[in-house]
Design an enzyme around this catalytic site. Structure first.
Site, mmCIF file in Angstrom:
data_model
loop_
_atom_site.group_PDB
_atom_site.id
_atom_site.type_symbol
_atom_site.label_atom_id
_atom_site.label_comp_id
_atom_site.label_asym_id
_atom_site.label_seq_id
_atom_site.Cartn_x
_atom_site.Cartn_y
_atom_site.Cartn_z
ATOM 1 N N HIS B 7 0.825 -1.203 0.000
ATOM 2 C CA HIS B 7 0.000 0.000 0.000
ATOM 3 C C HIS B 7 0.861 1.256 0.000
ATOM 4 C CE1 HIS B 7 0.555 -0.710 4.430
ATOM 5 N NE2 HIS B 7 0.708 0.601 4.446
ATOM 6 N N HIS B 79 4.014 7.058 3.897
ATOM 7 C CA HIS B 79 4.942 5.933 3.731
ATOM 8 C C HIS B 79 4.488 5.005 2.622
ATOM 9 C CE1 HIS B 79 2.109 4.007 6.702
ATOM 10 N NE2 HIS B 79 2.346 2.924 5.982
ATOM 11 N N GLU B 130 7.686 0.796 5.103
ATOM 12 C CA GLU B 130 7.155 -0.247 5.972
ATOM 13 C C GLU B 130 7.356 -1.584 5.271
ATOM 14 O OE1 GLU B 130 2.915 0.023 6.584
ATOM 15 O OE2 GLU B 130 2.945 -1.355 8.289
#
Lengths: 134, 134
Positions: B7, B79, B130
């Site tokens: 994502h 992010h 991440e």
């Protein structure tokens, strides 16, 4: 209206170092640098299984990412690109909804050889959004 | 090492407005808000055909995105998340390559119920990365 996430573009202050990091440290499939004089950038495509990351580095004196790198000297995420089927229909629909299209509003040919437009970040939660017709 | 782009996360100052914009203006499939107290955010998932966009809004006094929104009041891309098969192996390999893992280095359970870690943006071209084990 929007379809796939075509790519995430990351502006970088050192293209070689960023490419090496994605290739060697993160183990991704990293392409060769491509100069895009019409867009004022040198681009490296990173192919992920479901989408792409594009590393952007300024090309020429008037690169549109120079200001971004001046403000973010370590680099950072510059824009995201969503695919649309019909870029002129998308543009007209977005304008009717009050969104601002950057430049003269006429699509340019992007780094993938497809028509692209950019939308004003202030109208999209601070995010520079590119639309690409596929 | 990295696989799919899981994502792109966008921090937003007004979750309702951002969700309405993605749903109504951009015509995307927008989910319901989910509170994630362990992460200090309320999240809305936007399902694209090949990946997700996550809208993040601060939850609680010590939200990790509060500082980001103070600096970027219109919001912005916060992010990107890449999938890995084995998060501990990925962590150890990244540390051996000199990359800094945030926090105590132990994976936490992320918004999708999977182990996640964050990497220091200074080590990744100004981009908060991440990693999520899938």
């Amino acid at each position: 209206m929007i379809g796939r996430l075509n790519h995430v573009a990351i502006a970088v202050p050192d293209l070689e170092a960023a490419a090496a990091q994605y290739r060697d440290t993160l183990g991704a499939k990293v392409g060769a640098p491509q100069d895009e004089p019409a867009h004022g950038v040198t681009v490296i495509f990173i192919e992920l299984p479901n989408t792409k990351v594009e590393l952007l580095y300024p090309l020429g004196e008037n690169s549109p990412i120079k200001g971004f790198l001046d403000k973010n000297p370590s680099g950072g995420i510059h824009h995201i690109c969503y695919e649309v089927e019909d870029i002129l229909a998308a543009r007209d629909q977005l304008r009717a909804a009050g969104a601002r299209v950057l430049g003269d509003g006429e699509p340019k040919i992007g780094a993938h050889g497809k028509p692209v437009l950019f939308l004003h970040p202030k109208d999209f939660t601070g995010t520079l959004v590119e639309l690409e017709q596929v």
